[in-house]
Write an enzyme that holds these catalytic residues in place. Sequence first.
Site, PDB file in Angstrom:
ATOM      1  NE  ARG A 125      -2.568   1.138   3.539  1.00  0.00           N
ATOM      2  CZ  ARG A 125      -3.286   0.934   4.641  1.00  0.00           C
ATOM      3  NH1 ARG A 125      -4.543   0.528   4.548  1.00  0.00           N
ATOM      4  NH2 ARG A 125      -2.764   1.127   5.833  1.00  0.00           N
ATOM      5  CE  LYS A 146      -2.341   4.754   6.814  1.00  0.00           C
ATOM      6  NZ  LYS A 146      -3.443   5.417   7.509  1.00  0.00           N
TER       7      LYS A 146
HETATM    8  N1  PXG Z   1      -9.415   4.722   6.656  1.00  0.00           N
HETATM    9  C1  PXG Z   1      -8.523   5.695   6.888  1.00  0.00           C
HETATM   10  C2  PXG Z   1      -8.762   7.054   6.367  1.00  0.00           C
HETATM   11  C3  PXG Z   1      -7.360   5.399   7.612  1.00  0.00           C
HETATM   12  O1  PXG Z   1      -6.467   6.354   7.852  1.00  0.00           O
HETATM   13  C4  PXG Z   1      -8.133   3.114   7.850  1.00  0.00           C
HETATM   14  C5  PXG Z   1      -9.240   3.467   7.107  1.00  0.00           C
HETATM   15  C6  PXG Z   1      -7.965   1.708   8.296  1.00  0.00           C
HETATM   16  O2  PXG Z   1      -6.920   1.080   7.577  1.00  0.00           O
HETATM   17  P1  PXG Z   1      -5.997  -0.038   8.231  1.00  0.00           P
HETATM   18  O3  PXG Z   1      -5.090  -0.407   7.142  1.00  0.00           O
HETATM   19  O4  PXG Z   1      -5.290   0.578   9.395  1.00  0.00           O
HETATM   20  O5  PXG Z   1      -6.901  -1.135   8.636  1.00  0.00           O
HETATM   21  C7  PXG Z   1      -7.164   4.090   8.106  1.00  0.00           C
HETATM   22  C8  PXG Z   1      -5.941   3.763   8.889  1.00  0.00           C
HETATM   23  C9  PXG Z   1      -4.011   6.948  13.737  1.00  0.00           C
HETATM   24  C10 PXG Z   1      -4.010   5.811  12.812  1.00  0.00           C
HETATM   25  O6  PXG Z   1      -2.948   7.223  14.309  1.00  0.00           O
HETATM   26  C11 PXG Z   1      -4.824   5.808  11.702  1.00  0.00           C
HETATM   27  C12 PXG Z   1      -4.798   4.748  10.828  1.00  0.00           C
HETATM   28  C13 PXG Z   1      -3.975   3.689  11.061  1.00  0.00           C
HETATM   29  C14 PXG Z   1      -3.166   3.700  12.179  1.00  0.00           C
HETATM   30  C15 PXG Z   1      -3.180   4.763  13.064  1.00  0.00           C
HETATM   31  O7  PXG Z   1      -5.065   7.580  13.898  1.00  0.00           O
HETATM   32  N2  PXG Z   1      -5.625   4.816   9.767  1.00  0.00           N
END
Ligand code: PXG
Length: 285
Positions: A52, A151
């Site tokens: 990713r 991301k």
């Molecule tokens: N949507 C968005 C916009 C994200 O930023 C997810 C979905 C979930 O994706 P994953 O791959 O983690 O299952 C994310 C992930 C934080 C933090 O510090 C945010 C994410 C991941 C880790 C930490 O707020 N976002």
Amino acid sequence: MGLKIWLNDKLVEESEAKVSVFDHGLLYGDGVFEGIRVYGGRVFELKAHMDRLYVSAKAIRLEIPQDMETLSDNVCKTVAANNIKDGYIRLIVTRGIGSLGLNPLTCKQGQIIIIADKIQLYPPELYENGLRVISANTMRNHPLAISPQIKSLNYLNNIIAKLEALDRNMLEAIMYNHMGYVAEATGDNVFVIRGGKIYTPPISAGSLEGITRDVVIRLARKSHYEVLEQNLTRYDLYAANEIFLTGTAAEVIGVVEVDGRKIGTGRPGTITRDLWQKFEAYARS
Ligand code: PXG
């Protein structure tokens, strides 16, 4: 003693881990990142996170100055150097140092930062009692402006929606796309259960292709649940028997209220609990 931080090609002391004020990651949010879990000293789904990261970088025409194998090794070295058993990795690639002005071509090389630390978790009561959320007025980024699949280091869209939630003493907000369909929460993907079936928005609705989302879909299908990627409206949330969110930080967490309306019984539902347990077992296996 502070943490050991990976900076470009080596580990440095936290006190020395500094970036330039001319880094375009800071000046323009020009860069990409990953948030990754460590369970029992093992980096969770590292390959998926790497894929990713590199595809996000490609989408913004940022060349990561290390190949995937080297960067993966450096992630593991950073985890080991900080003796992290259960924790959280923040892997960041910025456009690097350039001149003032948008032009990314002035940046000679991307900058790599890897932080491995303990994780700040939601309190356990939230998992037992479930999360209350609101519908954000802030629309998810239009895919023709910037793809929500990237991301990137620019999270203002999500941050503004998160503020709407915090203003109402809630921790999360559901974001909708330009057509009114559910996209995702500000840092988590959304799942809805109705009539024993599990629904989640397709990525094209404006969500990040969450790695937790993918794992949960796989685990659910293995347990013979029907999982459908389908556009969902606000009505589908209100009519749900259960709702849960998935993400690296939150893992699997039940939602018991949307916009002041009770979801299902007002407690995290049985399918949510089942998948939460299955996820925990898988992550720690
Ligand atoms: N949507 C968005 C916009 C994200 O930023 C997810 C979905 C979930 O994706 P994953 O791959 O983690 O299952 C994310 C992930 C934080 C933090 O510090 C945010 C994410 C991941 C880790 C930490 O707020 N976002």
